[in-house]
Design a protein around this motif. Sequence first.
Motif, mmCIF file in Angstrom:
data_model
loop_
_atom_site.group_PDB
_atom_site.id
_atom_site.type_symbol
_atom_site.label_atom_id
_atom_site.label_comp_id
_atom_site.label_asym_id
_atom_site.label_seq_id
_atom_site.Cartn_x
_atom_site.Cartn_y
_atom_site.Cartn_z
ATOM 1 N N VAL A 53 0.865 -1.186 0.000
ATOM 2 C CA VAL A 53 0.000 0.000 0.000
ATOM 3 C C VAL A 53 0.896 1.229 0.000
ATOM 4 O O VAL A 53 1.633 1.469 0.954
ATOM 5 C CB VAL A 53 -0.921 0.001 1.236
ATOM 6 N N VAL A 54 0.839 2.010 -1.079
ATOM 7 C CA VAL A 54 1.757 3.138 -1.250
ATOM 8 C C VAL A 54 0.976 4.450 -1.367
ATOM 9 O O VAL A 54 0.030 4.547 -2.145
ATOM 10 C CB VAL A 54 2.643 2.959 -2.495
ATOM 11 N N THR A 55 1.382 5.437 -0.571
ATOM 12 C CA THR A 55 0.822 6.785 -0.668
ATOM 13 C C THR A 55 1.961 7.738 -1.040
ATOM 14 O O THR A 55 3.020 7.722 -0.415
ATOM 15 C CB THR A 55 0.195 7.218 0.666
ATOM 16 N N GLU A 56 1.734 8.541 -2.072
ATOM 17 C CA GLU A 56 2.798 9.416 -2.596
ATOM 18 C C GLU A 56 2.512 10.879 -2.276
ATOM 19 O O GLU A 56 1.363 11.308 -2.202
ATOM 20 C CB GLU A 56 2.935 9.227 -4.105
ATOM 21 N N GLY A 57 3.580 11.643 -2.116
ATOM 22 C CA GLY A 57 3.464 13.077 -1.886
ATOM 23 C C GLY A 57 4.626 13.814 -2.532
ATOM 24 O O GLY A 57 5.637 13.208 -2.899
ATOM 25 N N HIS A 58 4.487 15.120 -2.673
ATOM 26 C CA HIS A 58 5.544 15.951 -3.276
ATOM 27 C C HIS A 58 5.795 17.151 -2.365
ATOM 28 O O HIS A 58 4.858 17.802 -1.895
ATOM 29 C CB HIS A 58 5.134 16.431 -4.670
ATOM 30 N N PHE A 59 7.078 17.429 -2.114
ATOM 31 C CA PHE A 59 7.457 18.537 -1.244
ATOM 32 C C PHE A 59 8.541 19.371 -1.919
ATOM 33 O O PHE A 59 9.382 18.836 -2.660
ATOM 34 C CB PHE A 59 7.979 18.010 0.103
ATOM 35 N N SER A 60 8.516 20.654 -1.635
ATOM 36 C CA SER A 60 9.531 21.572 -2.169
ATOM 37 C C SER A 60 10.042 22.468 -1.052
ATOM 38 O O SER A 60 9.304 22.786 -0.109
ATOM 39 C CB SER A 60 8.944 22.450 -3.285
ATOM 40 N N GLU A 61 11.294 22.881 -1.162
ATOM 41 C CA GLU A 61 11.857 23.837 -0.210
ATOM 42 C C GLU A 61 13.054 24.550 -0.832
ATOM 43 O O GLU A 61 13.684 24.050 -1.772
ATOM 44 C CB GLU A 61 12.250 23.153 1.102
ATOM 45 N N VAL A 62 13.339 25.718 -0.301
ATOM 46 C CA VAL A 62 14.480 26.517 -0.749
ATOM 47 C C VAL A 62 15.325 26.844 0.478
ATOM 48 O O VAL A 62 14.799 27.275 1.509
ATOM 49 C CB VAL A 62 14.025 27.825 -1.431
ATOM 50 N N LEU A 63 16.623 26.645 0.374
ATOM 51 C CA LEU A 63 17.499 26.967 1.498
ATOM 52 C C LEU A 63 18.835 27.513 0.990
ATOM 53 O O LEU A 63 19.181 27.342 -0.184
ATOM 54 C CB LEU A 63 17.710 25.738 2.394
ATOM 55 N N THR A 64 19.558 28.146 1.875
ATOM 56 C CA THR A 64 20.863 28.703 1.540
ATOM 57 C C THR A 64 21.943 27.984 2.341
ATOM 58 O O THR A 64 21.812 27.819 3.561
ATOM 59 C CB THR A 64 20.916 30.210 1.864
ATOM 60 N N TYR A 65 22.986 27.577 1.650
ATOM 61 C CA TYR A 65 24.102 26.894 2.317
ATOM 62 C C TYR A 65 25.301 27.831 2.330
ATOM 63 O O TYR A 65 25.674 28.401 1.298
ATOM 64 C CB TYR A 65 24.455 25.605 1.573
ATOM 65 N N LYS A 66 25.921 27.992 3.520
ATOM 66 C CA LYS A 66 27.114 28.842 3.651
ATOM 67 C C LYS A 66 28.195 28.105 4.438
ATOM 68 O O LYS A 66 27.900 27.330 5.344
ATOM 69 C CB LYS A 66 26.778 30.147 4.375
ATOM 70 N N ASN A 67 29.423 28.398 4.084
ATOM 71 C CA ASN A 67 30.552 27.828 4.809
ATOM 72 C C ASN A 67 31.748 28.764 4.676
ATOM 73 O O ASN A 67 31.996 29.313 3.610
ATOM 74 C CB ASN A 67 30.901 26.449 4.256
ATOM 75 N N GLN A 68 32.493 28.933 5.774
ATOM 76 C CA GLN A 68 33.681 29.797 5.758
ATOM 77 C C GLN A 68 34.923 29.022 6.185
ATOM 78 O O GLN A 68 34.870 28.192 7.084
ATOM 79 C CB GLN A 68 33.501 30.980 6.712
ATOM 80 N N GLN A 69 36.009 29.321 5.514
ATOM 81 C CA GLN A 69 37.315 28.811 5.927
ATOM 82 C C GLN A 69 38.166 30.022 6.320
ATOM 83 O O GLN A 69 38.336 30.955 5.534
ATOM 84 C CB GLN A 69 37.987 28.055 4.768
ATOM 85 N N LYS A 70 38.690 30.017 7.545
ATOM 86 C CA LYS A 70 39.454 31.174 8.031
ATOM 87 C C LYS A 70 40.935 30.822 8.167
ATOM 88 O O LYS A 70 41.291 29.719 8.540
ATOM 89 C CB LYS A 70 38.897 31.647 9.368
ATOM 90 N N TYR A 71 41.765 31.834 7.874
ATOM 91 C CA TYR A 71 43.224 31.649 7.938
ATOM 92 C C TYR A 71 43.855 32.832 8.671
ATOM 93 O O TYR A 71 43.217 33.873 8.879
ATOM 94 C CB TYR A 71 43.804 31.542 6.514
#
Length: 209
Positions: A53-71
Amino acid sequence: MQNILKRILVVAVVVIAIVLAFKYCEFKKEDDSTIDYNTNLIQQQILNVGKLVVTEGHFSEVLTYKNQQKYLMDMVSFEKKALIVVNANVTVAYDLHKMKYDIDEKNKTITILNIPKEEITINPDIQFYDVEQSKLNPFTGDDYNKINKSVKANLAKKIDKSSLKTNAQNRLISELSKILILTNTMGWKLQYNGKEIESETDLNQDLKL
């Protein structure tokens, strides 16, 4: 003359006893046949219910990914970032082939012993936009793994808050109610968790997972 009558009486009693025994065996045979027929019919219905028994759905999202390297004692930093758009197809499934049950022919009772837990599958399509990176801090496989893990965690929260799981459980109960209808029609009983299931209301209360 009396001896002849006695012999005739004995023969008559023996004949009657044979006829009654034959009738009893014939009745017993018919009764056993009925039980076999009912059991086979119930087993066939359970096999018909035993599917995915299978029930299907659809989802969407928007996100921002950030990363810093410090020296240089954090005096210099190199940032990478990207806008991420996610479209995901999600399925909630119950594999009723895995359902365990017991058929008690003598007491005309079907007992559901175990109902499989839902299986949630998330298939996200992840698209990257406005990607900014540098040679000293480029996107790597580790970044993509982190993003994928974060996306699935966020989607799992959305699924819990949505009606997808409830809809899947309703479909599960709809399938199991076919067994209830058959048992009611044939004068059998359906049990789960030590309780007798007499109506679809009981199914909703006792079979909700």
